[in-house]
Design an enzyme around this catalytic site. Structure first.
Site, PDB file in Angstrom:
ATOM      1  N   CYS A   2       0.660  -1.145  -0.031  1.00  0.00           N
ATOM      2  CA  CYS A   2       0.184   0.011   0.024  1.00  0.00           C
ATOM      3  C   CYS A   2       0.868   1.299   0.258  1.00  0.00           C
ATOM      4  CB  CYS A   2      -0.979   0.041   1.133  1.00  0.00           C
ATOM      5  SG  CYS A   2      -2.156  -1.290   1.366  1.00  0.00           S
ATOM      6  N   ARG A  27       3.892  -0.388  -4.843  1.00  0.00           N
ATOM      7  CA  ARG A  27       3.711  -0.726  -3.576  1.00  0.00           C
ATOM      8  C   ARG A  27       2.371  -1.764  -3.429  1.00  0.00           C
ATOM      9  NH1 ARG A  27       6.806   1.817   0.031  1.00  0.00           N
ATOM     10  NH2 ARG A  27       5.391   1.174   1.942  1.00  0.00           N
ATOM     11  N   TRP A  74      -2.791  -2.869  -1.459  1.00  0.00           N
ATOM     12  CA  TRP A  74      -2.158  -4.270  -1.638  1.00  0.00           C
ATOM     13  C   TRP A  74      -3.285  -4.970  -0.517  1.00  0.00           C
ATOM     14  CZ3 TRP A  74      -0.135  -8.219   1.067  1.00  0.00           C
ATOM     15  CH2 TRP A  74       0.259  -9.216   0.609  1.00  0.00           C
ATOM     16  N   ASN A 100      -1.912   2.400   5.693  1.00  0.00           N
ATOM     17  CA  ASN A 100      -0.869   1.157   5.099  1.00  0.00           C
ATOM     18  C   ASN A 100      -0.481   0.576   6.526  1.00  0.00           C
ATOM     19  OD1 ASN A 100       1.168  -0.226   4.174  1.00  0.00           O
ATOM     20  ND2 ASN A 100       2.834   1.430   3.932  1.00  0.00           N
ATOM     21  N   GLY A 101      -0.772  -0.941   6.301  1.00  0.00           N
ATOM     22  CA  GLY A 101      -0.390  -1.561   7.596  1.00  0.00           C
ATOM     23  C   GLY A 101      -1.343  -2.461   7.790  1.00  0.00           C
ATOM     24  N   GLU A 482      17.763 -17.681  -7.788  1.00  0.00           N
ATOM     25  CA  GLU A 482      17.194 -16.095  -8.284  1.00  0.00           C
ATOM     26  C   GLU A 482      16.573 -16.418  -9.480  1.00  0.00           C
ATOM     27  OE1 GLU A 482      16.412 -13.496  -6.745  1.00  0.00           O
ATOM     28  OE2 GLU A 482      16.736 -12.118  -8.310  1.00  0.00           O
ATOM     29  N   LYS A 486      12.738 -15.091 -10.319  1.00  0.00           N
ATOM     30  CA  LYS A 486      12.434 -14.093 -11.211  1.00  0.00           C
ATOM     31  C   LYS A 486      11.318 -14.710 -12.368  1.00  0.00           C
ATOM     32  CE  LYS A 486      13.622 -11.232 -10.034  1.00  0.00           C
ATOM     33  NZ  LYS A 486      14.187 -11.079  -8.668  1.00  0.00           N
ATOM     34  N   GLU A 489       7.929 -14.962 -10.456  1.00  0.00           N
ATOM     35  CA  GLU A 489       7.409 -13.823 -10.262  1.00  0.00           C
ATOM     36  C   GLU A 489       6.750 -13.152 -11.222  1.00  0.00           C
ATOM     37  OE1 GLU A 489       9.733 -11.345  -6.911  1.00  0.00           O
ATOM     38  OE2 GLU A 489      10.768 -12.024  -8.635  1.00  0.00           O
ATOM     39  N   HIS A 505      17.856 -36.635  -6.381  1.00  0.00           N
ATOM     40  CA  HIS A 505      17.110 -36.919  -5.145  1.00  0.00           C
ATOM     41  C   HIS A 505      15.668 -36.362  -5.406  1.00  0.00           C
ATOM     42  CE1 HIS A 505      20.783 -38.350  -3.592  1.00  0.00           C
ATOM     43  NE2 HIS A 505      21.389 -37.208  -3.774  1.00  0.00           N
ATOM     44  N   LYS A 604       6.217  -4.447  -4.018  1.00  0.00           N
ATOM     45  CA  LYS A 604       7.725  -4.388  -4.182  1.00  0.00           C
ATOM     46  C   LYS A 604       8.082  -4.188  -2.594  1.00  0.00           C
ATOM     47  CE  LYS A 604      11.812  -2.854  -6.213  1.00  0.00           C
ATOM     48  NZ  LYS A 604      12.177  -3.764  -6.643  1.00  0.00           N
TER      49      LYS A 604
HETATM   50  C1  G6P Z   1       9.321  -8.299  -2.270  1.00  0.00           C
HETATM   51  C2  G6P Z   1       9.749  -8.124  -3.423  1.00  0.00           C
HETATM   52  C3  G6P Z   1      10.962  -8.901  -3.896  1.00  0.00           C
HETATM   53  C4  G6P Z   1      12.082  -8.730  -2.730  1.00  0.00           C
HETATM   54  C5  G6P Z   1      11.625  -8.745  -1.362  1.00  0.00           C
HETATM   55  C6  G6P Z   1      12.507  -8.368  -0.178  1.00  0.00           C
HETATM   56  O1  G6P Z   1       9.046  -9.640  -2.293  1.00  0.00           O
HETATM   57  O2  G6P Z   1       8.681  -8.378  -4.634  1.00  0.00           O
HETATM   58  O3  G6P Z   1      11.427  -8.308  -5.027  1.00  0.00           O
HETATM   59  O4  G6P Z   1      13.131  -9.096  -2.955  1.00  0.00           O
HETATM   60  O5  G6P Z   1       9.963  -8.157  -1.104  1.00  0.00           O
HETATM   61  O6  G6P Z   1      12.498  -6.936  -0.234  1.00  0.00           O
HETATM   62  P1  G6P Z   1      13.386  -5.883   0.391  1.00  0.00           P
HETATM   63  O7  G6P Z   1      13.107  -4.703   0.018  1.00  0.00           O
HETATM   64  O8  G6P Z   1      13.484  -6.071   1.831  1.00  0.00           O
HETATM   65  O9  G6P Z   1      14.926  -6.330  -0.333  1.00  0.00           O
END
Ligand code: G6P
Length: 609
Positions: A2, A27, A74, A100-101, A482, A486, A489, A505, A604
């Protein structure tokens, strides 16, 4: 999660708020709304993106409205819908509030308010705050009413509120969700982060947990929850608006992938002492004596930042010979972790606001452990609450899937490794060689970026596959994780990252002609082992995409597609191997028609648990 915004000044508030919300949209983006004040309260809110909200508005209707608040959501409590969107209003339609929260005790408060005759229309946790505020605001000024309200609620919040009974004013508060105030000339912009403020002013104050704020167009006053005045320091934001524009790229994610030669340079600029192989990281505030006493390092993070921590484990254990553990912040905070003298905690967070990471930092600090922060957002809560730290200087990252922040985090972790290793066992000659290798990385990344079209062709072939496997060994294992993250996501394709040898395994059972397997098979001490794993996949008709070292012709015997990267030393290799994986995920997602910068269900900055 948010984004909230508030504006008082002389501009069309509806325009300022919706433009600012677009900047905060990363956000959260399942619904949005604004409330304006000019005598009466006007509320516009809608399920969907900010663009959907804007379509319903005629901005010239609001020319005289120069004060308002806004929100991009969100969802946590209550599905995305018009009624659950913020701002929420009281029974009389006099007060509007954005939040937000999470309010944890909302159901108790809701019951109490309903018994007193309040009509609660949404399923959100937020709406109870505005009704409680209505109750106190009957008799009390808005700021005092909010203070009383906040003493009753448990949970986290960044809040902004306006009332038609006190026009010309926004009242705000923070506990656990970020909030900054941009202080302009005759105008004020309150927001969850600087991206919504920067086009109006660079002068900001950071609001701390437990603080309330009363804002008019020409001033502000800050209080704590005991009603004592708090003095605040004006600070200056040092980046500009271009850094949050797309600059000709189709998506922020692509722009951020292509920025990496520059952002990696920014992460090491001024920090490399090539001749001696030392790193300068003054912000760590660690004396030589403290470094000598480190017995264990614990990296704590979430998501992509956690993968950077895993790379740190491989690097620091191998080169500095200090034991390292890597923890998910969400697990660390609740499992009564064992922390001892000699432990050093390093939290990694792009946003510097992730709720679990912040809680883990506080848990470690409360046990008397020194905590360092590796963050991107200057002035973020984690940056301010750490005992020391390093900024990665990647600039604003807008794409929800992290790319440039990841490589900048790794760059800083390589520097940290060098700093520790040179004080332990690494010779100055080795140090010099490794530092020179690091300095060469940006031009090598540039070279890999030239393969974008080749990678797009591979993406075209595999875009409709439903599963992917990503395999790597040693330091390439976290890179495989990673790469898989990606892809899932942004393209919604199921993808798993695995240590290549572990494939036998379990995951090997999944391999058939429909399973693409991405191997990171660079020439290092485990190269031949990885080639054996490739043969095992080939024998089962799996399709292989290999990331390999330039000049390695042998690999073409096993792989269906090869993406070459320049030959580099292992210590810096994740900075190169991850780039093709970012591009592969990007191109697949675009070809599938996915919303790359704002993937469904993600946000994010995850500021709730
Ligand atoms: C969310 C984002 C990711 C990020 C993670 C940790 O899940 O979508 O891209 O890696 O948060 O965020 P930070 O700001 O703590 O690195």
């Amino acid at each position: 999660m948010c984004g909230i915004i508030g504006y008082i000044g002389d501009k069309n508030a509806a325009e300022v708020l919706t433009t600012g919300l677009k900047r905060l949209e990363y956000r959260g983006y399942d619904s949005a709304g604004i409330a304006l004040l000019d005598g009466d309260l006007v509320v516009k809110k809608k399920k969907g993106k900010i663009a959907d909200l804007v379509k319903t508005m005629n901005f010239s209707d609001y020319e005289h409205h120069t004060l308002g608040i806004g929100h991009t959501r969100w969802a946590t409590h209550g599905e995305p819908s018009d009624v659950n969107s913020h701002p929420h209003t009281d029974c009389k339609g006099e007060i509007a509030l954005v939040h937000n929260g999470i309010i944890e005790n909302f159901s108790i408060i809701k019951r109490m308010l309903t018994e007193r005759g309040h009509t609660i229309v949404s399923d959100t946790d937020t709406e109870v705050i505005v009704h409680l505020l209505e109750y106190y605001h009957e008799e009390l000024p808005l700021v005092e009413a909010l203070r009383r309200t906040l003493l009753k609620v448990e949970g986290t919040y960044g809040i902004a509120v306006i009332s038609s009974k006190e026009p010309g004013k926004i009242v705000a508060a923070r506990n656990g969700s970020p909030l900054i105030l941009g202080v302009g000339d005759g105008e004020m912009v309150l927001a969850s982060d600087a991206s919504a403020v920067i086009e109006h002013t660079r002068q900001v104050i950071y609001i701390e947990d437990g603080e309330l704020l009363e804002i008019t167009s020409d001033g502000f006053q800050t209080y704590d929850l005991d009603n004592q005045i708090v003095d605040k320091k004006l600070e200056e934001i040092d980046w500009d608006i271009e850094s949050i524009e797309k600059q000709g790229f189709d998506h922020f994610m692509l722009k951020e992938i292509f920025e990496q030669p520059e952002t990696i340079t920014n992460a090491f600029r001024g920090r490399v002492l090539t001749e001696t192989g030392h790193a300068r990281l003054d912000g760590l505030r660690l004396s030589d004596e403290e470094i000598q006493k480190i017995k264990r390092i614990i990296f704590i993070a979430c998501g992509t930042s956690w993968h950077a921590g895993l790379i740190g484990e491989y690097l620091i254990e191998e080169y500095a010979r200090i034991p390292v553990e890597v923890e998910y912040a969400s697990e660390f905070r609740y499992r009564s972790p064992i922390l001892d003298e000699g432990d050093l905690v390093v939290v990694i967070s792009q946003s510097g606001e992730t709720a679990d990471t912040l809680a883990a930092l506080r848990e470690a600090s409360s046990r008397g452990i020194k905590v360092l922060g590796i963050t991107n957002v200057v002035g973020s809560t984690i940056a301010r609450e750490s005992d020391g730290g390093v900024y990665i200087h990647a600039g604003p990252e807008i794409g929800v899937a992290s790319t440039k922040a990841f490589t900048s985090q790794i760059t800083v972790i390589i520097l940290l490794t060098m700093l520790l290793a040179r004080r332990k066992y690494m010779t100055s000659e080795e140090g010099r060689i490794y530092m020179e290798t690091l300095l060469a990385i940006p031009s090598q990344v540039n070279k890999i970026l030239e393969s974008s079209d080749l990678i797009k062709n591979i993406a075209e072939i595999y875009k409709n596959h439903r599963n992917f496997l990503y395999l790597g060994r040693g330091i390439q294992f976290p890179v495989a994780l990673e790469g898989a993250l990606k892809l899932k996501e942004i393209s919604y394709i199921h993808a798993e990252g695995y240590p290549a040898a572990e494939m036998k395994h379990g995951p090997i059972a999944l391999i058939d002609e429909n399973m693409p397997v991405v191997f990171i098979a660079t020439r290092d001490e485990v190269y031949q082992k990885v080639v054996s794993n490739m043969q095992e996949v080939k024998a089962r008709n799996g399709k292989i995409i290999a990331i390999a070292t330039e000049g390695d012709q042998e690999i073409e015997n096993y792989a269906d597609h090869v993406i070459y990267i320049p030959e580099v030393r292992k210590i810096v290799s994740p900075l190169l191997t991850v780039i093709p994986l970012q591009l592969l995920a990007y191109h697949i997602a675009v070809l599938r028609g996915c919303h790359v910068d704002q993937p469904r269900n993600l946000a994010k900055s995850v500021t709730v648990e």
